[in-house]
Design an enzyme around this catalytic site. Structure first.
Site, PDB file in Angstrom:
ATOM      1  N   GLY A  30       0.871  -1.262   0.152  1.00  0.00           N
ATOM      2  CA  GLY A  30       0.017  -0.107  -0.046  1.00  0.00           C
ATOM      3  C   GLY A  30       0.914   1.337   0.086  1.00  0.00           C
ATOM      4  O   GLY A  30       0.712   2.347  -0.782  1.00  0.00           O
ATOM      5  N   HIS A  31       1.842   1.315   0.980  1.00  0.00           N
ATOM      6  CA  HIS A  31       2.856   2.502   0.737  1.00  0.00           C
ATOM      7  C   HIS A  31       3.664   2.439  -0.498  1.00  0.00           C
ATOM      8  O   HIS A  31       3.718   3.469  -0.989  1.00  0.00           O
ATOM      9  CB  HIS A  31       3.862   2.188   1.974  1.00  0.00           C
ATOM     10  CG  HIS A  31       3.248   2.188   3.277  1.00  0.00           C
ATOM     11  ND1 HIS A  31       3.442   1.071   4.123  1.00  0.00           N
ATOM     12  CD2 HIS A  31       2.851   3.270   4.187  1.00  0.00           C
ATOM     13  CE1 HIS A  31       2.679   1.530   5.316  1.00  0.00           C
ATOM     14  NE2 HIS A  31       2.613   2.674   5.326  1.00  0.00           N
ATOM     15  N   SER A  51      -2.216  -2.963   6.176  1.00  0.00           N
ATOM     16  CA  SER A  51      -1.791  -2.157   7.249  1.00  0.00           C
ATOM     17  C   SER A  51      -0.648  -2.630   8.190  1.00  0.00           C
ATOM     18  O   SER A  51      -0.382  -3.960   8.171  1.00  0.00           O
ATOM     19  CB  SER A  51      -3.141  -2.132   8.269  1.00  0.00           C
ATOM     20  OG  SER A  51      -2.629  -1.503   9.727  1.00  0.00           O
ATOM     21  N   SER A  52       0.241  -1.892   8.605  1.00  0.00           N
ATOM     22  CA  SER A  52       1.567  -1.919   9.294  1.00  0.00           C
ATOM     23  C   SER A  52       0.891  -2.796  10.602  1.00  0.00           C
ATOM     24  O   SER A  52       1.831  -3.677  11.110  1.00  0.00           O
ATOM     25  CB  SER A  52       2.030  -0.865   9.635  1.00  0.00           C
ATOM     26  OG  SER A  52       2.455  -0.178   8.527  1.00  0.00           O
ATOM     27  N   GLY A  57      -3.081   7.514   1.790  1.00  0.00           N
ATOM     28  CA  GLY A  57      -3.764   6.562   1.719  1.00  0.00           C
ATOM     29  C   GLY A  57      -5.373   6.609   1.893  1.00  0.00           C
ATOM     30  O   GLY A  57      -5.467   7.452   3.053  1.00  0.00           O
ATOM     31  N   VAL A  77      -4.855  -0.446  -0.565  1.00  0.00           N
ATOM     32  CA  VAL A  77      -4.503  -1.856  -1.216  1.00  0.00           C
ATOM     33  C   VAL A  77      -4.959  -2.898  -0.280  1.00  0.00           C
ATOM     34  O   VAL A  77      -4.919  -2.658   0.814  1.00  0.00           O
ATOM     35  CB  VAL A  77      -3.107  -1.783  -1.534  1.00  0.00           C
ATOM     36  CG1 VAL A  77      -2.589  -3.040  -1.981  1.00  0.00           C
ATOM     37  CG2 VAL A  77      -2.600  -0.551  -2.535  1.00  0.00           C
ATOM     38  N   GLN A  87       1.271  11.508  18.299  1.00  0.00           N
ATOM     39  CA  GLN A  87      -0.001  10.954  17.655  1.00  0.00           C
ATOM     40  C   GLN A  87      -0.316   9.516  18.194  1.00  0.00           C
ATOM     41  O   GLN A  87      -1.585   9.112  17.954  1.00  0.00           O
ATOM     42  CB  GLN A  87      -0.158  10.685  16.107  1.00  0.00           C
ATOM     43  CG  GLN A  87       0.662   9.744  15.547  1.00  0.00           C
ATOM     44  CD  GLN A  87       0.483   9.897  13.942  1.00  0.00           C
ATOM     45  OE1 GLN A  87       1.469  10.532  13.182  1.00  0.00           O
ATOM     46  NE2 GLN A  87       0.006   8.770  13.274  1.00  0.00           N
TER      47      GLN A  87
HETATM   48  O1  PAF Z   1      -0.638   7.639   8.262  1.00  0.00           O
HETATM   49  C1  PAF Z   1       0.421   7.613   8.831  1.00  0.00           C
HETATM   50  O2  PAF Z   1       1.241   6.955   8.608  1.00  0.00           O
HETATM   51  C2  PAF Z   1       0.947   8.819   9.867  1.00  0.00           C
HETATM   52  O3  PAF Z   1      -0.402   9.222  10.488  1.00  0.00           O
HETATM   53  C3  PAF Z   1       1.504  10.005   9.125  1.00  0.00           C
HETATM   54  C4  PAF Z   1       0.485  10.650   8.019  1.00  0.00           C
HETATM   55  C5  PAF Z   1       2.830   9.506   8.464  1.00  0.00           C
HETATM   56  C6  PAF Z   1       1.884  11.214  10.186  1.00  0.00           C
HETATM   57  O4  PAF Z   1       2.496  10.479  11.227  1.00  0.00           O
END
Ligand code: PAF
Length: 286
Positions: free
Chosen positions: A36-37, A187-188, A149, A178, A61
């Site tokens: 996906g990345h 997803s990670s 994404g 994806v 976050q």
């Molecule tokens: O989606 C992410 O992986 C994170 O929230 C981001 C946008 C890199 C900000 O840390």
């Protein structure tokens, strides 16, 4: 591809690309990259000449009981993924490089409205942390375009509002989610699932698809749909955090006249929290 760890080196490399007349595409990530990345990086390469990615597990976050300490850090494998996907420059700063004054005194960016409810309700402070780090990264990289994404649908809405409200000169591109062959959004955090949980996980997207199909067939009793969706998730062994039907542009609760809808869900499998969404257009009544 080169990897830099300081803002000074990042700015120098971007300035060099700019001096050559190249436009800048940017993909911010927290690493532990999957295909996906890679799709985000490939999209950035289609829309700009010089692609910058960042890997930074942003403490701002994460809530106090979340997975900051255990979040997978896989820099060497990530460098390979980025190289293959067409990234030119990786920025992988330390926490001290990103927050040299510490995090307590850090100026924060908060985006009202779209940050509230959904993940914003379950993860207080999360979107402020995202908006703050993305604002900093945008100022450091100064990209022409940035790719995110759609799996993080609310995050994408927060970033779009941030860019609009702060008049940031960057175009935001949302890339489709994806999925694995069985529908599970990549997803990670999928790596936290054991085999039995991994087998249950696709129920999340399957449930969203069923609700969307019911709406498409004319059902407008959203409360009833949400109730049946949640009970389906529970029956499969998931613990719903939220399941909501919203209008897709502003993320307002959906009304029966709205045409552009999104169904968003978060659910736990053990201690792993999965999120997913499905956005779609509803045909106007004849
Ligand atoms: O989606 C992410 O992986 C994170 O929230 C981001 C946008 C890199 C900000 O840390």
């Amino acid at each position: 591809m080169i990897t830099v760890h300081s803002v000074r080196e990042l700015r120098a490399a971007v300035a060099h690309a700019r001096a050559e007349g190249r436009s800048i595409g940017f993909v911010p990530t927290m690493g532990n990259l999957h295909s996906g990345h890679a799709a985000l990086v490939e999209k950035a390469g289609q829309r700009a000449d010089f692609v910058v990615a960042s890997i930074f597990v942003n403490p701002l976050q994460f809530g106090p009981s979340e997975d900051l300490a255990t979040y997978p850090r896989t820099l060497v494998a990530d460098q390979e993924t980025l190289l293959v996907a067409g990234c030119h420059l990786l920025f992988a700063p330390s926490v001290a490089e990103m927050y040299p004054q510490g995090m307590d005194g850090q100026t924060r960016v908060s985006v009202p409205g779209v940050s509230e409810g959904l993940c914003g309700a379950s993860r207080p402070g999360h979107f402020e942390g995202v908006a703050t780090v993305v604002s900093k990264l945008f100022n450091m990289v100064q990209p022409d375009v940035a790719v995110f994404g759609q799996k993080d649908f609310q995050q994408l809405a927060v970033i779009r509002a941030l860019v609009r409200d702060l008049n940031l000169p960057v175009q935001i591109i949302g890339e489709p989610t994806v999925r694995a062959a069985d529908g599970l959004a990549l997803s990670s955090r999928n790596g936290y699932l054991d085999e039995a949980q991994r087998a249950i996980a696709p129920t999340l997207y399957a449930t969203l698809q069923q609700l969307a199909a019911a709406i498409d067939a004319g059902e407008r009793d959203f409360a009833k749909l949400v109730k049946s969706g949640k009970s389906q998730l529970k029956k499969a062994g998931l613990r719903p955090d939220y399941l909501e039907i919203r209008e897709a542009d502003q993320l307002r609760p959906a009304g029966s006249d709205d045409r552009h809808l999104v169904i968003l869900a978060a659910a736990y499998l053990g201690s792993t929290r999965l999120i997913d969404n499905l956005a779609f257009e509803v045909a106007a009544p004849h």
